[in-house]
Design a protein around this motif. Structure first.
Motif, PDB file in Angstrom:
ATOM      1  N   LEU A 191      91.081  21.209   5.506  1.00 23.10           N
ATOM      2  CA  LEU A 191      91.725  21.389   6.776  1.00 23.10           C
ATOM      3  C   LEU A 191      90.938  22.475   7.451  1.00 23.10           C
ATOM      4  O   LEU A 191      90.758  22.258   8.620  1.00 23.10           O
ATOM      5  CB  LEU A 191      93.054  21.887   6.635  1.00 23.10           C
ATOM      6  N   ASP A 204      86.978  18.841  10.823  1.00 25.01           N
ATOM      7  CA  ASP A 204      87.249  17.425  11.088  1.00 25.01           C
ATOM      8  C   ASP A 204      88.426  17.340  12.001  1.00 25.01           C
ATOM      9  O   ASP A 204      89.710  17.443  11.454  1.00 25.01           O
ATOM     10  CB  ASP A 204      87.347  16.594   9.684  1.00 25.01           C
ATOM     11  N   ASP A 205      88.476  16.527  13.099  1.00 25.68           N
ATOM     12  CA  ASP A 205      89.686  16.402  13.849  1.00 25.68           C
ATOM     13  C   ASP A 205      90.530  15.434  13.662  1.00 25.68           C
ATOM     14  O   ASP A 205      91.677  15.310  13.909  1.00 25.68           O
ATOM     15  CB  ASP A 205      89.273  16.291  15.460  1.00 25.68           C
ATOM     16  N   GLU A 206      90.155  14.422  12.701  1.00 26.32           N
ATOM     17  CA  GLU A 206      90.956  13.243  12.169  1.00 26.32           C
ATOM     18  C   GLU A 206      91.084  13.421  10.824  1.00 26.32           C
ATOM     19  O   GLU A 206      90.767  12.357   9.949  1.00 26.32           O
ATOM     20  CB  GLU A 206      90.193  11.898  12.631  1.00 26.32           C
ATOM     21  N   VAL A 260     100.603  23.898   8.804  1.00 25.34           N
ATOM     22  CA  VAL A 260      99.945  22.846   9.311  1.00 25.34           C
ATOM     23  C   VAL A 260     100.945  22.141  10.408  1.00 25.34           C
ATOM     24  O   VAL A 260     102.096  22.233  10.475  1.00 25.34           O
ATOM     25  CB  VAL A 260      99.712  21.684   8.243  1.00 25.34           C
ATOM     26  N   SER A 270     101.183  18.297  12.537  1.00 28.85           N
ATOM     27  CA  SER A 270     100.895  16.933  12.547  1.00 28.85           C
ATOM     28  C   SER A 270     101.389  16.205  13.633  1.00 28.85           C
ATOM     29  O   SER A 270     102.206  16.446  14.292  1.00 28.85           O
ATOM     30  CB  SER A 270     101.510  16.422  10.842  1.00 28.85           C
ATOM     31  N   TYR A 324      96.535  15.477  10.529  1.00 21.89           N
ATOM     32  CA  TYR A 324      97.035  17.038  10.040  1.00 21.89           C
ATOM     33  C   TYR A 324      95.999  17.888  10.550  1.00 21.89           C
ATOM     34  O   TYR A 324      94.735  17.739  10.673  1.00 21.89           O
ATOM     35  CB  TYR A 324      97.236  17.144   8.567  1.00 21.89           C
ATOM     36  N   ARG A 325      96.212  19.258  10.929  1.00 22.65           N
ATOM     37  CA  ARG A 325      95.311  20.146  11.434  1.00 22.65           C
ATOM     38  C   ARG A 325      96.203  21.592  11.211  1.00 22.65           C
ATOM     39  O   ARG A 325      97.258  21.650  11.105  1.00 22.65           O
ATOM     40  CB  ARG A 325      94.811  20.219  12.726  1.00 22.65           C
TER      41      ARG A 325
END
Length: 109
Positions: free
Chosen positions: A18, A22-24, A54, A56, A72-73
């Motif tokens: 995470l 990466d944005d995706e 997190v 989502s 998810y981020r």
């Protein structure tokens, strides 16, 4: 430091993914990137989301074939703690490895 979830090697791997920027990131992509089964990664993501680490959201692009993905981020408020967690685990792993080696014998105890 104490965390609001169980810290396992798999959890640290997910948090590190995470942090990749990466944005995706979705469950299967994370699982493949860290070499763990999605059946263990998705529950970790759900636990991290339940404790607020997190965020989502469902994929919005309806032109994509197949099932929608859940992206998810890390929550911005927890990025620093996530970096500390990964750093702590790497430091602990390095210490454990170095303590099992005996100088001059070239092997493991």
């Amino acid at each position: 430091m104490s965390y609001p979830f169980r810290v396992t090697d798999a959890t640290v791997d997910v948090v590190e993914a995470l942090l990749s920027g990466d944005d995706e990131l979705y469950g299967l992509k994370i699982a493949k990137s860290i070499g763990r089964p999605s059946g263990s990664v998705v529950p970790i993501l759900m636990r991290l989301e339940a404790c607020g680490w997190v965020l989502s959201e469902w994929e919005q692009d309806e032109s994509v074939r197949g099932p929608r993905r859940r992206f998810y981020r890390l929550h911005a408020d927890h990025v620093g703690a996530a970096r500390r967690l990964v750093g702590e685990r790497k430091t602990a792993s390095a210490t454990a490895v170095s303590s099992t080696l005996r100088p001059g014998l070239g092997g493991v105890r």
